[in-house]
Structures are given as structure tokens and as C-alpha cells.
Scaffold this active site. Structure first.
Site, PDB file in Angstrom:
ATOM      1  N   HIS A   1       0.815  -1.214   0.000  1.00 29.17           N
ATOM      2  CA  HIS A   1       0.000   0.000   0.000  1.00 29.17           C
ATOM      3  C   HIS A   1       0.848   1.264   0.000  1.00 29.17           C
ATOM      4  O   HIS A   1       1.964   1.265   0.505  1.00 29.17           O
ATOM      5  CB  HIS A   1      -0.888   0.054   1.260  1.00 29.17           C
ATOM      6  CG  HIS A   1      -1.764  -1.127   1.439  1.00 29.17           C
ATOM      7  ND1 HIS A   1      -2.070  -1.629   2.676  1.00 29.17           N
ATOM      8  CD2 HIS A   1      -2.417  -1.916   0.547  1.00 29.17           C
ATOM      9  CE1 HIS A   1      -2.867  -2.672   2.548  1.00 29.17           C
ATOM     10  NE2 HIS A   1      -3.088  -2.868   1.260  1.00 29.17           N
TER      11      HIS A   1
ATOM     12  N   LYS B   1       5.618   6.297   7.017  1.00 26.31           N
ATOM     13  CA  LYS B   1       5.107   5.430   8.085  1.00 26.31           C
ATOM     14  C   LYS B   1       6.239   5.007   9.013  1.00 26.31           C
ATOM     15  O   LYS B   1       7.330   4.672   8.552  1.00 26.31           O
ATOM     16  CB  LYS B   1       4.481   4.155   7.505  1.00 26.31           C
ATOM     17  CG  LYS B   1       3.291   4.379   6.624  1.00 26.31           C
ATOM     18  CD  LYS B   1       2.775   3.066   6.064  1.00 26.31           C
ATOM     19  CE  LYS B   1       1.591   3.280   5.148  1.00 26.31           C
ATOM     20  NZ  LYS B   1       1.109   2.013   4.581  1.00 26.31           N
TER      21      LYS B   1
ATOM     22  N   TYR C   1       1.334   1.766  13.794  1.00 30.33           N
ATOM     23  CA  TYR C   1       2.183   2.650  13.005  1.00 30.33           C
ATOM     24  C   TYR C   1       1.670   4.074  12.992  1.00 30.33           C
ATOM     25  O   TYR C   1       0.476   4.327  13.029  1.00 30.33           O
ATOM     26  CB  TYR C   1       2.399   2.120  11.582  1.00 30.33           C
ATOM     27  CG  TYR C   1       1.166   1.825  10.782  1.00 30.33           C
ATOM     28  CD1 TYR C   1       0.729   2.710   9.804  1.00 30.33           C
ATOM     29  CD2 TYR C   1       0.460   0.650  10.978  1.00 30.33           C
ATOM     30  CE1 TYR C   1      -0.390   2.429   9.046  1.00 30.33           C
ATOM     31  CE2 TYR C   1      -0.668   0.368  10.221  1.00 30.33           C
ATOM     32  CZ  TYR C   1      -1.086   1.260   9.258  1.00 30.33           C
ATOM     33  OH  TYR C   1      -2.214   0.987   8.511  1.00 30.33           O
TER      34      TYR C   1
ATOM     35  N   ASP D   1      -6.365  -6.308  -2.004  1.00 29.82           N
ATOM     36  CA  ASP D   1      -4.933  -6.603  -2.141  1.00 29.82           C
ATOM     37  C   ASP D   1      -4.640  -7.665  -3.192  1.00 29.82           C
ATOM     38  O   ASP D   1      -3.505  -7.803  -3.633  1.00 29.82           O
ATOM     39  CB  ASP D   1      -4.333  -7.004  -0.793  1.00 29.82           C
ATOM     40  CG  ASP D   1      -4.170  -5.823   0.147  1.00 29.82           C
ATOM     41  OD1 ASP D   1      -4.274  -4.666  -0.317  1.00 29.82           O
ATOM     42  OD2 ASP D   1      -3.933  -6.056   1.346  1.00 29.82           O
TER      43      ASP D   1
END
Length: 184
Positions: A62, A72, A132, A170
Site C-alpha cells: 500500500h 510510516k 504505526y 490486495d
């Protein structure tokens, strides 16, 4: 704080210190003054957490495009993951290459993935929780993905491609070849 850089510029593996005694431990998992020399000055705007029950749960690859591109800072608070960052910066000499690391509650490491990279992971232990921080808010209109099993990426995942639990989203991301230029 221990840290490791890679041949691909940008991603950094960071391991904060843990101070333990008979009660347990204490760790400063983020400190702007300590992190800034290693990952640059970042403004984190959102914290995310995921729980993946089965081993072999795969999330990714992603990323978000401008104007909502995200960096991130990823860590595992329970369980373990095989974590990947793929360089999508077209002007980079490492475009299409990746960095992989193992993150776990036990090794206490964190993985910095800057803007310009796709990110994904697969779980190595049951009931794995990933936390995260991100530098930009989630924006569905800017949300994109890259096929985790694209042979051009050369990612050696811990299991064969058919043995992962993936979301329908996904399963349908484009290959690197078919991905429009997202980052300069």
C-alpha cells in the site's frame, strides 16, 4: 538508539532502548529529538493499529499519492511480521527495489518507510498487532497499491503466494510495469 540504514536510501530500522526490572519494562518508542537526525523532521498526524489473527495474513503493498502521500513508522506490539518497503521513486537509482526486515514484539525494532515507498507485511505469528504512525491522514482518493506477488519486484516472501490470507483489494493491485508514475 540503535539504527540501521540500507543500500536503498530512505528506509531506516530503529531500535529504541528498553529499561527493564522486576516490574516489567519502560521504553520511549518515539522522541522527536532522537528520531529527527535519523529520519528527518516528521510530523505524525495519525496512529493506526491492526490485528491479524492467522499466520500468513498479508497486508499490502500500500501507499498514498500526493497530496496525501504518507511516511510510516511501523512497529509490532504483539507477534511478528516480515515487513517490506518498495521504492516507487521514478528518479531513484533503486526504483522497483525493496528492503525487507523482521519486526517483532521481541526485537522491539521499528521501520521508517518514507514517502515514495509502497509498504506491506505478512504475519509470522498468530494474533499479531502492528502499530504505526503516519505523516498524513488516510485519504481514500489517494490510496493505491502494488501487486505483492509481482515477479519484477523479486520479493521472497516467507510462504508461497497462494498460501496468504489477503483482502479482495490486495489481490487486485497492478504490477510495477502497469503502475502509473506516482512519485518523481
Amino acid at each position: 538508539m540503535e539504527h540501521q540504514t540500507f543500500e536503498i536510501a530512505g528506509p531506516v530500522l530503529l531500535t529504541p532502548k528498553k529499561f527493564g526490572d522486576a516490574r516489567g519494562f519502560f521504553s520511549e518508542t518515539y522522541n522527536e529529538r532522537a528520531f529527527a537526525p535519523l529520519i528527518g523532521a516528521q510530523r505524525f498526524v495519525q496512529d493506526n493499529q491492526s490485528l491479524s489473527g492467522p499466520v500468513g495474513t498479508l497486508r499490502g503493498l500500500h501507499f498514498q499519492i500526493d497530496p496525501m502521500a504518507q511516511g510510516k513508522l511501523v512497529r509490532v506490539v504483539r507477534g511478528a511480521i516480515f515487513d517490506i518497503a518498495v521504492d516507487l521513486r521514478r528518479s531513484s537509482p533503486t526504483f522497483g527495489q525493496h528492503v525487507s526486515v523482521m519486526l517483532s514484539a521481541q526485537n522491539w525494532s521499528q521501520f521508517w518507510i518514507p514517502v515514495g515507498f509502497a509498504h506491506g507485511f505478512c504475519t509470522l505469528e498468530p494474533d499479531t498487532e502492528v502499530v504505526y504512525k503516519v505523516t498524513e491522514y488516510y485519504a481514500p482518493d489517494c490510496d493505491r497499491g502494488l501487486a505483492f506477488d509481482d515477479p519484477a519486484l523479486g520479493i521472497v516472501w516467507p510462504k508461497p503466494a497462494g498460501e496468504y490470507l489477503l483482502s479482495p483489494k490486495d489481490r487486485n493491485h497492478p504490477s510495477l510495469r502497469d503502475l502509473p508514475a506516482c512519485f518523481a
